[in-house]
Design an enzyme around this catalytic site. Structure first.
Site, short mmCIF file in Angstrom:
data_model
loop_
_atom_site.label_atom_id
_atom_site.label_comp_id
_atom_site.label_asym_id
_atom_site.label_seq_id
_atom_site.Cartn_x
_atom_site.Cartn_y
_atom_site.Cartn_z
N LEU A 107 0.81 -1.21 0.00
CA LEU A 107 0.00 0.00 0.00
C LEU A 107 0.85 1.27 0.00
CD1 LEU A 107 -2.66 -1.08 2.66
CD2 LEU A 107 -2.93 -1.05 0.17
N GLU B 20 4.88 3.06 1.80
CA GLU B 20 6.02 2.89 2.70
C GLU B 20 6.29 4.19 3.43
OE1 GLU B 20 10.50 0.97 2.81
OE2 GLU B 20 9.27 0.87 1.01
N GLY C 177 8.28 6.05 7.12
CA GLY C 177 9.61 6.11 7.70
C GLY C 177 9.99 4.87 8.48
N ASP D 42 3.60 14.83 12.96
CA ASP D 42 3.86 14.49 11.56
C ASP D 42 2.53 14.41 10.79
OD1 ASP D 42 5.41 13.95 9.35
OD2 ASP D 42 5.52 11.80 9.73
#
Length: 227
Positions: free
Chosen positions: A69, A71, A73, A187
């Site tokens: 689906l 990638e 960190g 984030d």
């Protein structure tokens, strides 16, 4: 002939004995790892569901690239289907993430304790040996960035976009002010906001954020997260 037979026996017996010792040693090490992992999980309340690596390997078709689906960190995420028919998303934490067992368990404990309609739900984990995997609910409309700029055929009119913004804000407010422990995501971005079948947004990766400490100010002047 007797000497030949004795020679064969003299070579075979030590080899077989050594092979048996190695087999028992491998079994012992694996069982010890399982016991250690089980001991680590005992301290988590509520305790998350656990999956075996073989279950997740079968669900994702051996982590096939066709099921990938995306990638982040901390490693790739794969779509999978369990034997009971449930569709899941499996986050395979990479070795490069430098995340130890204690950190992994802390993440599981944090995510398990935090539940909200605008947060991605953790279904369980795999902690076998050196493998670290998290199992989440699968959201059919994937991430907001794919909905906005990808090839998905989604119609996001302005009322829908407003609802996505408002619901995302509610999820963040819950993390910042109501959840225990409090969590600052740090984030927040479109790829970390997933959409379900009804286009209801759910924030992901909040378990990887820094935990908010009540003894310290929640305002930070240090740059963090993704701008």
């Amino acid at each position: 002939e007797k000497n030949h037979t004795a020679l064969i026996a003299g070579v075979t017996v030590p080899v077989v004995a050594l092979a048996l010792i190695l087999i028992f040693a491998i079994i012992y090490v694996k069982r010890k790892e399982e016991d250690d992992d089980e001991e680590v999980l005992l301290g988590i309340s509520p305790r998350p569901n656990t999956f075996t690596y073989s279950e997740l390997k079968a669900a994702t078709e051996d982590f096939s690239p066709s099921n990938k689906l995306g990638e982040g960190g901390f490693g790739p995420v794969y779509k999978g289907t369990l034997s009971d028919g449930r569709v899941i998303a499996v986050k395979q934490l990479s070795v490069a993430s430098n995340q130890g067992k204690d950190q992994f368990v802390a993440e599981i404990a944090t995510i398990s304790a935090v539940q909200h309609r605008n947060l991605v739900k953790l279904l369980g984990c795999c902690i076998g040996g050196n493998r670290r995997l998290l199992v989440y609910e699968y959201l059919v409309n994937k991430s907001l960035d794919q909905a906005l700029w990808g090839k998905q055929d989604l119609h996001l009119d302005w009322p829908t976009r407003f609802n996505i913004c408002l619901s995302t804000a509610r999820g963040l407010a819950y993390l910042h002010e109501e959840s225990m422990p409090r969590i600052v995501h740090r984030d927040v971005k479109a790829s970390n906001i997933l959409l379900d079948a009804e286009l209801c947004p759910k924030i992901s990766d909040f378990g990887l954020a820094k935990l908010y400490d009540d003894k310290k100010t929640h305002i930070t002047t240090r740059a963090a997260g993704t701008m």
